[in-house]
Design a protein around this motif. Structure first.
Motif, PDB file in Angstrom:
ATOM      1  N   LEU A 118     -30.380 -23.835  11.171  1.00  0.00           N
ATOM      2  CA  LEU A 118     -29.625 -23.492   9.977  1.00  0.00           C
ATOM      3  C   LEU A 118     -28.396 -24.370   9.830  1.00  0.00           C
ATOM      4  O   LEU A 118     -28.009 -24.729   8.703  1.00  0.00           O
ATOM      5  CB  LEU A 118     -29.211 -22.017  10.035  1.00  0.00           C
ATOM      6  N   ASP A 144     -25.086 -20.167  12.803  1.00  0.00           N
ATOM      7  CA  ASP A 144     -26.280 -20.928  13.157  1.00  0.00           C
ATOM      8  C   ASP A 144     -27.470 -19.985  13.198  1.00  0.00           C
ATOM      9  O   ASP A 144     -27.338 -18.762  13.176  1.00  0.00           O
ATOM     10  CB  ASP A 144     -26.097 -21.621  14.510  1.00  0.00           C
ATOM     11  N   GLY A 145     -28.655 -20.609  13.257  1.00  0.00           N
ATOM     12  CA  GLY A 145     -29.895 -19.847  13.277  1.00  0.00           C
ATOM     13  C   GLY A 145     -31.065 -20.771  13.011  1.00  0.00           C
ATOM     14  O   GLY A 145     -30.995 -21.983  13.258  1.00  0.00           O
ATOM     15  N   LYS A 146     -32.148 -20.210  12.497  1.00  0.00           N
ATOM     16  CA  LYS A 146     -33.335 -20.994  12.182  1.00  0.00           C
ATOM     17  C   LYS A 146     -33.698 -20.775  10.717  1.00  0.00           C
ATOM     18  O   LYS A 146     -33.514 -19.686  10.166  1.00  0.00           O
ATOM     19  CB  LYS A 146     -34.512 -20.570  13.066  1.00  0.00           C
ATOM     20  N   VAL A 147     -34.232 -21.847  10.086  1.00  0.00           N
ATOM     21  CA  VAL A 147     -34.660 -21.763   8.705  1.00  0.00           C
ATOM     22  C   VAL A 147     -36.101 -22.228   8.602  1.00  0.00           C
ATOM     23  O   VAL A 147     -36.509 -23.204   9.247  1.00  0.00           O
ATOM     24  CB  VAL A 147     -33.742 -22.616   7.792  1.00  0.00           C
ATOM     25  N   ARG A 171     -36.707 -18.308   4.793  1.00  0.00           N
ATOM     26  CA  ARG A 171     -36.271 -17.176   5.625  1.00  0.00           C
ATOM     27  C   ARG A 171     -35.381 -17.712   6.738  1.00  0.00           C
ATOM     28  O   ARG A 171     -35.747 -18.663   7.452  1.00  0.00           O
ATOM     29  CB  ARG A 171     -37.465 -16.429   6.192  1.00  0.00           C
ATOM     30  N   LEU A 172     -34.214 -17.081   6.880  1.00  0.00           N
ATOM     31  CA  LEU A 172     -33.278 -17.421   7.947  1.00  0.00           C
ATOM     32  C   LEU A 172     -33.401 -16.363   9.039  1.00  0.00           C
ATOM     33  O   LEU A 172     -33.318 -15.158   8.757  1.00  0.00           O
ATOM     34  CB  LEU A 172     -31.846 -17.464   7.417  1.00  0.00           C
ATOM     35  N   THR A 173     -33.575 -16.797  10.272  1.00  0.00           N
ATOM     36  CA  THR A 173     -33.738 -15.869  11.400  1.00  0.00           C
ATOM     37  C   THR A 173     -32.839 -16.282  12.543  1.00  0.00           C
ATOM     38  O   THR A 173     -32.254 -17.377  12.547  1.00  0.00           O
ATOM     39  CB  THR A 173     -35.202 -15.837  11.875  1.00  0.00           C
ATOM     40  N   LEU A 175     -29.914 -15.398  13.435  1.00  0.00           N
ATOM     41  CA  LEU A 175     -28.568 -15.758  13.005  1.00  0.00           C
ATOM     42  C   LEU A 175     -27.552 -15.382  14.070  1.00  0.00           C
ATOM     43  O   LEU A 175     -27.632 -14.321  14.695  1.00  0.00           O
ATOM     44  CB  LEU A 175     -28.233 -15.056  11.692  1.00  0.00           C
ATOM     45  N   THR A 190     -31.758 -11.331   9.675  1.00  0.00           N
ATOM     46  CA  THR A 190     -32.809 -12.018   8.924  1.00  0.00           C
ATOM     47  C   THR A 190     -32.425 -12.007   7.456  1.00  0.00           C
ATOM     48  O   THR A 190     -32.150 -10.939   6.886  1.00  0.00           O
ATOM     49  CB  THR A 190     -34.165 -11.326   9.114  1.00  0.00           C
TER      50      THR A 190
END
Length: 703
Positions: A118, A144-147, A171-173, A175, A190
């Motif tokens: 992210l 921060d996170g994953k996209v 989708r952001l996960t 976080l 999420t």
């Protein structure tokens, strides 16, 4: 715009032939025409291009470029969007398409997919001039996170063009993020993103300091920061949630509270943070004022949060509005989120109270609080001072309580019970820990008599209250409205002794009792002719009784009020009284000796030897009748024993119908449940051998 590329292979085809066009031939057949079409394909490496005006460059190790007549297509299986020299955003399945390259303003479409960190996406959006998330940086720095998502962008390939169409989802996960300055820890969440022509809409859940919250954010394409809708974070906070968030307010608020925080960007200024909380279903507690808002009564809280100073948090425009409360002012919290200063120019509770309250905590963690106002309704406060039921109930305390409080107050009118007021009230109160250490208070009762309370510092905690009008003082606090006039003095030992939490003595001199049904019934029982008449219901007349002195030693504790060898004396009536009132059980057990014609009856008290024998050692009188007031507090029963009139005073005490030594008793610990079956202990006379009392305990019980 292709900045660089290495051609690995290329093919060019010119297609010609007859193609049907239209349907107006002479025999009904469509006329044919001869056209030529171009088809070109290139495989390239090390591609760097800017697909759209003002877009960030894209670099791809491999790409395919196709041209079919006027349609251009560039395919990149994997690529990187170059946000800066050090930051790249990876994408895949990239496709750049222009339908008609020969048009004056050809429309291009860029389609991308990505699975990336992210932080890389945020940095890319903040560097991009396409404003896919609105102008200005995104207000989520440090997160921060994953996209995982995809997007399509359409815009004309002309100078100064803007995006005309955008659509996508992501989708952001996982976080996470942390703000040490504000003690906020994002531990997970999420978020679903939807991109359309109206902008980017984000919705989902966040876990902040262990509390689940909901996020709603709308970013308008190509709109400046000050025109963006505010970010909304909402949650329903219970007691444990507030503790996890570091909000030490559970001693003021109990129960679930829906809260919404909005964050709005401002040009060249910090973002504006606004908080709104619905307090309707919560319980509000101002213990020191004996004020409480019950759940279900409408109330709400609003304030603006100023975080510009990292050493403190200011809550400006702080307002609490409800059916019976209205607060308006500001307060400050330190870096530990503990309140350090406040000012409420408008402080109103119980509808009629009008106060100004300010406070500041010093380096020794002692609050200095000043109160001024025109009116304060103190009926609930006086009622709490006299409430003895459930006194052992644990008081809700702050997690990090202050070391003490020094309060000064000046109030024009203090409203009490029975329409009695205290004028020009001034007080100074000091508290250290949970103990009062000093009080100096004074005011003028209706009628012009003074009422004062004092607790001297640096000595035994002995509270003293005095007034030249005991009747008005009693009415003010709601203690006993039937008393008129008199000189009052009250001494209370706040330290307590044994099971008693407090003990003291009340003196009242030269007063009258008007229309007390219990006093009238005891008095009228003398001429009734016996216990049978004493038990009957009589019509109690409104009578006035004069008294020279009342003395009432008492002790208080565990919801019990105990009178010990108290007496009241007057020319017409005298009585002694002792016993206990249990407010938890709502029961009363008082009794003593009624002495008719006290002035004449006690004339022999001063005669040596004879006086104590016939009048009793406490000089009650020659003739006296023992009585008792027993039963429930709502309907007590008055009992008299006329036979005690013929008993000498020295022996009359044995005729009294109450405990000769009443005391405050601590609650008994719950008895252990007896086991059953094979594991049960053997029983003797109905007792378990493990719990059977010793002979000593039995004798104590009899006593």
């Amino acid at each position: 715009e292709v900045e660089r590329a290495s051609i690995k292979s290329a093919s060019l085809k010119l297609l010609s032939g007859r193609f049907l066009e239209g349907s107006d031939g002479p025999d009904g057949a469509a006329p044919s025409t001869s056209t030529e079409r171009l088809s070109a394909t290139m495989e390239v490496a090390d591609l760097r291009m800017r697909p759209l005006p003002k877009s960030l460059p894209i670099e791809a190790a491999q790409a395919t470029i196709r041209l079919e007549n006027s349609t251009l297509e560039v395919i990149v299986p994997e690529a990187d969007i170059i946000a800066s020299e050090t930051n790249k955003f990876p994408v895949k399945d990239g496709r750049f398409t222009v339908v008609d390259v020969s048009h004056e303003a050809p429309i291009a479409e860029l389609a991308l997919k990505s699975q990336a960190p992210l932080s890389a996406l945020i940095d890319t959006l903040n560097h991009s001039q396409l404003h896919l998330a609105g102008q200005g940086p995104l207000p989520i720095d440090g997160i921060d996170g994953k996209v995982d998502g995809e997007i399509k962008i359409s815009m004309p390939l002309v100078s100064g063009a803007t995006v005309i169409k955008a659509e996508g989802k992501a989708r952001l996960t996982d976080l996470k993020g942390r703000s040490k300055a504000h003690n906020v820890n994002l531990q997970g969440g999420t978020i679903d993103l939807n991109v359309s022509d109206i902008g980017v809409i984000a919705k989902g859940d966040l876990i902040i300091n262990g509390v689940v919250t909901k996020l709603q954010m709308h970013r308008i394409l190509d709109a400046p920061p000050e025109m963006q809708p505010p970010i909304r974070i909402s949650a329903t906070l219970d007691n444990s949630d507030r503790t996890q968030l570091g909000l030490d307010v559970n001693h003021l608020v109990q129960g679930e509270v829906p809260v919404e925080v909005t964050i709005a960007a401002k040009p060249d200024a910090p973002s504006t943070i606004h908080v709104r909380a619905d307090l309707t279903n919560a319980e509000l507690l101002f213990v020191d004022m004996a004020w409480r808002k019950a759940p279900g009564r409408i109330a709400s809280l609003e304030c603006d949060v100023d975080l510009s100073d990292p050493t403190k948090t200011q809550l400006q425009n702080f307002r609490v509005v409800g059916d019976t409360i209205a607060l308006d002012g500001w307060l400050t919290m330190d870096d530990k989120r503990e309140m350090s200063e406040f000012s409420f120019p408008n402080f109103s509770v119980n509808v009629v109270s009008r106060l100004q309250v300010t406070g500041k905590i010093n380096a020794q963690r002692v609050w200095k609080i000043a109160v001024k106002g025109s009116t304060f309704d103190a009926k609930d406060l006086f009622r709490s001072l006299l409430a003895l039921g459930n006194t052992t109930e644990t008081k809700i305390k702050a997690l990090h309580p202050a070391a003490g409080v020094d309060l000064t107050a000046e109030i024009d009118t203090v409203l009490g019970h029975s329409d009695v007021s205290l004028r020009s009230y001034k007080t100074k109160i000091s508290e250290r820990g949970d103990q009062l250490v000093a009080i100096e208070a004074q005011g003028t009762l209706d009628g012009g008599k003074t009422f004062s309370v004092q607790l001297k510092p640096n000595g035994p905690r002995m509270l003293t209250a005095e007034s030249d009008d005991a009747g008005q003082a009693f009415k003010l606090i709601g203690f006993y409205p039937n008393l008129q006039g008199g000189r009052l003095k009250l001494e209370v030992d706040l330290e307590g002794r044994g099971a008693a939490e407090k003990s003291g003595v009340l003196w009242v001199d030269n007063f009258r009792v008007l229309g007390d049904p219990i006093v009238s019934e005891v008095y009228s029982s003398v001429g009734g002719g016996g216990t049978e008449d004493a038990g009957r219901k009589r019509k109690v007349e409104r009578e006035v009784f004069e008294f020279q002195r009342l003395k009432a030693p008492f002790s208080v504790g565990h919801g019990q009020f105990v009178l010990d060898d108290s007496y009241v004396r007057g020319p017409l009536l005298g009585a002694s009284i002792r016993g206990k009132v249990d407010y938890n059980r709502r029961s009363i057990n008082l009794g003593g000796t009624y002495v008719p014609l006290q002035g004449i009856n006690s004339a022999l008290c001063e005669i040596p030897l004879v006086g104590p024998i016939v009048s009793g050692f406490d000089c009650q009188g020659v003739f006296g009748i023992t009585y008792a007031i027993q039963g429930s507090m709502s309907q007590p029963q008055v009992l008299v024993n006329p036979l005690s009139m013929f008993t000498p005073g020295i022996l009359r005490a044995i005729m009294e119908m109450t405990n000769p030594n009443p005391q405050v008793q601590a609650p008994r610990e719950p008895q252990r449940v007896r086991a059953s079956g094979a594991d049960a202990a053997p029983t003797v006379d109905g007792w378990s051998s493990e719990t059977k009392p010793s002979k000593k305990k039995k004798s104590d019980a009899k006593k």
